[in-house]
Design a protein around this motif. Structure first.
Motif, mmCIF file in Angstrom:
data_model
loop_
_atom_site.group_PDB
_atom_site.id
_atom_site.type_symbol
_atom_site.label_atom_id
_atom_site.label_comp_id
_atom_site.label_asym_id
_atom_site.label_seq_id
_atom_site.Cartn_x
_atom_site.Cartn_y
_atom_site.Cartn_z
ATOM 1 N N GLU A 1 0.799 -1.222 0.000
ATOM 2 C CA GLU A 1 0.000 0.000 0.000
ATOM 3 C C GLU A 1 0.836 1.280 0.000
ATOM 4 O O GLU A 1 0.328 2.345 -0.342
ATOM 5 N N ILE A 2 2.096 1.195 0.345
ATOM 6 C CA ILE A 2 2.960 2.374 0.319
ATOM 7 C C ILE A 2 3.373 2.702 -1.116
ATOM 8 O O ILE A 2 3.363 3.865 -1.521
ATOM 9 N N GLN A 3 3.712 1.679 -1.901
ATOM 10 C CA GLN A 3 4.280 1.886 -3.230
ATOM 11 C C GLN A 3 3.300 1.741 -4.384
ATOM 12 O O GLN A 3 3.657 2.009 -5.525
ATOM 13 N N CYS A 4 2.084 1.311 -4.114
ATOM 14 C CA CYS A 4 1.125 1.051 -5.192
ATOM 15 C C CYS A 4 -0.268 1.509 -4.779
ATOM 16 O O CYS A 4 -0.700 1.231 -3.665
ATOM 17 N N GLY A 5 -0.950 2.162 -5.683
ATOM 18 C CA GLY A 5 -2.276 2.690 -5.392
ATOM 19 C C GLY A 5 -3.401 1.682 -5.447
ATOM 20 O O GLY A 5 -4.540 1.996 -5.091
ATOM 21 N N ASN A 6 -3.119 0.455 -5.912
ATOM 22 C CA ASN A 6 -4.133 -0.594 -5.952
ATOM 23 C C ASN A 6 -3.447 -1.950 -5.784
ATOM 24 O O ASN A 6 -3.581 -2.848 -6.603
ATOM 25 N N TYR A 7 -2.677 -2.071 -4.711
ATOM 26 C CA TYR A 7 -1.801 -3.225 -4.511
ATOM 27 C C TYR A 7 -2.532 -4.558 -4.364
ATOM 28 O O TYR A 7 -1.932 -5.609 -4.538
ATOM 29 N N ARG A 8 -3.823 -4.533 -4.088
ATOM 30 C CA ARG A 8 -4.570 -5.793 -3.943
ATOM 31 C C ARG A 8 -4.950 -6.387 -5.306
ATOM 32 O O ARG A 8 -5.364 -7.529 -5.382
ATOM 33 N N ASP A 9 -4.826 -5.587 -6.369
ATOM 34 C CA ASP A 9 -5.225 -6.030 -7.709
ATOM 35 C C ASP A 9 -3.992 -6.354 -8.551
ATOM 36 O O ASP A 9 -3.724 -5.722 -9.558
ATOM 37 N N LEU A 10 -3.230 -7.337 -8.086
ATOM 38 C CA LEU A 10 -2.020 -7.801 -8.757
ATOM 39 C C LEU A 10 -2.040 -9.320 -8.802
ATOM 40 O O LEU A 10 -2.430 -9.962 -7.822
ATOM 41 N N SER A 11 -1.615 -9.897 -9.926
ATOM 42 C CA SER A 11 -1.569 -11.348 -10.029
ATOM 43 C C SER A 11 -0.234 -11.798 -10.603
ATOM 44 O O SER A 11 0.053 -11.546 -11.787
ATOM 45 N N LEU A 12 0.563 -12.460 -9.781
ATOM 46 C CA LEU A 12 1.816 -13.029 -10.266
ATOM 47 C C LEU A 12 1.550 -14.178 -11.240
ATOM 48 O O LEU A 12 2.158 -14.214 -12.321
ATOM 49 N N PRO A 13 0.627 -15.111 -10.938
ATOM 50 C CA PRO A 13 0.340 -16.171 -11.917
ATOM 51 C C PRO A 13 -0.176 -15.609 -13.249
ATOM 52 O O PRO A 13 0.195 -16.095 -14.317
ATOM 53 N N GLY A 14 -1.012 -14.576 -13.188
ATOM 54 C CA GLY A 14 -1.506 -13.954 -14.415
ATOM 55 C C GLY A 14 -0.389 -13.292 -15.204
ATOM 56 O O GLY A 14 -0.319 -13.401 -16.431
ATOM 57 N N ALA A 15 0.505 -12.605 -14.511
ATOM 58 C CA ALA A 15 1.654 -11.980 -15.169
ATOM 59 C C ALA A 15 2.531 -13.046 -15.819
ATOM 60 O O ALA A 15 2.966 -12.892 -16.965
ATOM 61 N N HIS A 16 2.755 -14.135 -15.107
ATOM 62 C CA HIS A 16 3.553 -15.234 -15.660
ATOM 63 C C HIS A 16 2.879 -15.821 -16.903
ATOM 64 O O HIS A 16 3.562 -16.145 -17.884
ATOM 65 N N GLN A 17 1.572 -15.984 -16.855
ATOM 66 C CA GLN A 17 0.832 -16.557 -17.983
ATOM 67 C C GLN A 17 1.054 -15.743 -19.259
ATOM 68 O O GLN A 17 1.370 -16.298 -20.314
ATOM 69 N N PHE A 18 0.898 -14.425 -19.175
ATOM 70 C CA PHE A 18 1.025 -13.599 -20.373
ATOM 71 C C PHE A 18 2.484 -13.410 -20.791
ATOM 72 O O PHE A 18 2.768 -13.306 -21.984
ATOM 73 N N ALA A 19 3.408 -13.397 -19.846
ATOM 74 C CA ALA A 19 4.823 -13.334 -20.202
ATOM 75 C C ALA A 19 5.218 -14.591 -20.977
ATOM 76 O O ALA A 19 5.864 -14.514 -22.031
ATOM 77 N N LYS A 20 4.795 -15.738 -20.483
ATOM 78 C CA LYS A 20 5.104 -17.009 -21.148
ATOM 79 C C LYS A 20 4.449 -17.069 -22.520
ATOM 80 O O LYS A 20 5.086 -17.453 -23.508
ATOM 81 N N GLN A 21 3.196 -16.672 -22.572
ATOM 82 C CA GLN A 21 2.442 -16.718 -23.834
ATOM 83 C C GLN A 21 3.110 -15.881 -24.922
ATOM 84 O O GLN A 21 3.300 -16.334 -26.042
ATOM 85 N N VAL A 22 3.493 -14.664 -24.579
ATOM 86 C CA VAL A 22 4.060 -13.769 -25.586
ATOM 87 C C VAL A 22 5.483 -14.196 -25.973
ATOM 88 O O VAL A 22 5.877 -14.069 -27.134
ATOM 89 N N LEU A 23 6.239 -14.742 -25.044
ATOM 90 C CA LEU A 23 7.574 -15.238 -25.378
ATOM 91 C C LEU A 23 7.492 -16.462 -26.298
ATOM 92 O O LEU A 23 8.316 -16.621 -27.209
ATOM 93 N N GLU A 24 6.514 -17.312 -26.063
ATOM 94 C CA GLU A 24 6.346 -18.492 -26.920
ATOM 95 C C GLU A 24 5.941 -18.096 -28.336
ATOM 96 O O GLU A 24 6.407 -18.680 -29.310
ATOM 97 N N LYS A 25 5.074 -17.111 -28.478
ATOM 98 C CA LYS A 25 4.637 -16.640 -29.802
ATOM 99 C C LYS A 25 5.746 -15.866 -30.499
ATOM 100 O O LYS A 25 5.907 -15.960 -31.706
ATOM 101 N N GLY A 26 6.480 -15.081 -29.742
ATOM 102 C CA GLY A 26 7.547 -14.250 -30.301
ATOM 103 C C GLY A 26 7.025 -12.919 -30.818
ATOM 104 O O GLY A 26 5.979 -12.856 -31.453
ATOM 105 N N PHE A 27 7.756 -11.859 -30.518
ATOM 106 C CA PHE A 27 7.399 -10.523 -30.980
ATOM 107 C C PHE A 27 7.843 -10.329 -32.418
ATOM 108 O O PHE A 27 8.987 -10.615 -32.759
#
Length: 155
Positions: free
Chosen positions: A119-145
């Motif tokens: 809550e000190i460093q983020c204005g909506n710190y409860r709305d964060l998902s590490l698994p979701g971030a991992h999902q899209f990072a993996k997805q885009v790396l597999e497809k390739g930019f």
């Protein structure tokens, strides 16, 4: 009055994600150059990242992209939740951004927590998902930019 919003001039029906494109390079009155990039992760109007996933990925990328050889000004999620805008100092080529982004995403996949998730460093710190971030990072790396916004992948 009509405004010239660069992203509104792009036909979102014709682009093929994931891609990296230069939106613009602007030169200030003192000669400084700022370049803005469209880092598109998902196909516009077909797929988007949930708020908690894009927010988590924003924190991870904002952290790790600064370790790359770029002079980052800002990394911001798009309101449509299909990707991010990256602004950097200098006239940088998309190929350099691609390498830096892939490095940052690979580091994000190794992360066990999201930076600044409090809550000190983020204005909506409860709305964060590490698994979701991992999902899209993996997805885009597999497809390739692609560096071609209209689909020819040049990994």
């Amino acid at each position: 009055m009509e405004y010239n919003v660069e992203s509104f001039t792009l036909d979102h029906r014709k682009v093929v994600a994931p891609y990296i494109r230069t939106c613009c390079s602007l030169q200030g009155k003192n000669g400084d150059i700022v370049t803005k990039f469209d880092l598109r992760f998902t196909q516009p109007n077909q797929e988007f990242m949930p708020t908690d996933a894009i927010h988590g990925l924003e924190h991870l990328l904002a952290h790790y992209i600064r370790d790359e050889d770029l002079q980052v000004i800002d990394l911001s999620p798009m309101g449509c939740r299909t990707g991010f805008y990256l602004s950097v100092w200098g006239d940088i080529q998309p190929a350099k951004i691609k390498i830096a982004l892939e490095n940052a995403l690979n580091r994000a996949l190794e992360a066990t927590e999201i930076p600044a998730a409090n809550e000190i460093q983020c204005g909506n710190y409860r709305d964060l998902s590490l698994p979701g971030a991992h999902q899209f990072a993996k997805q885009v790396l597999e497809k390739g930019f692609s560096l071609n916004v209209f689909g020819e992948n040049n990994n």
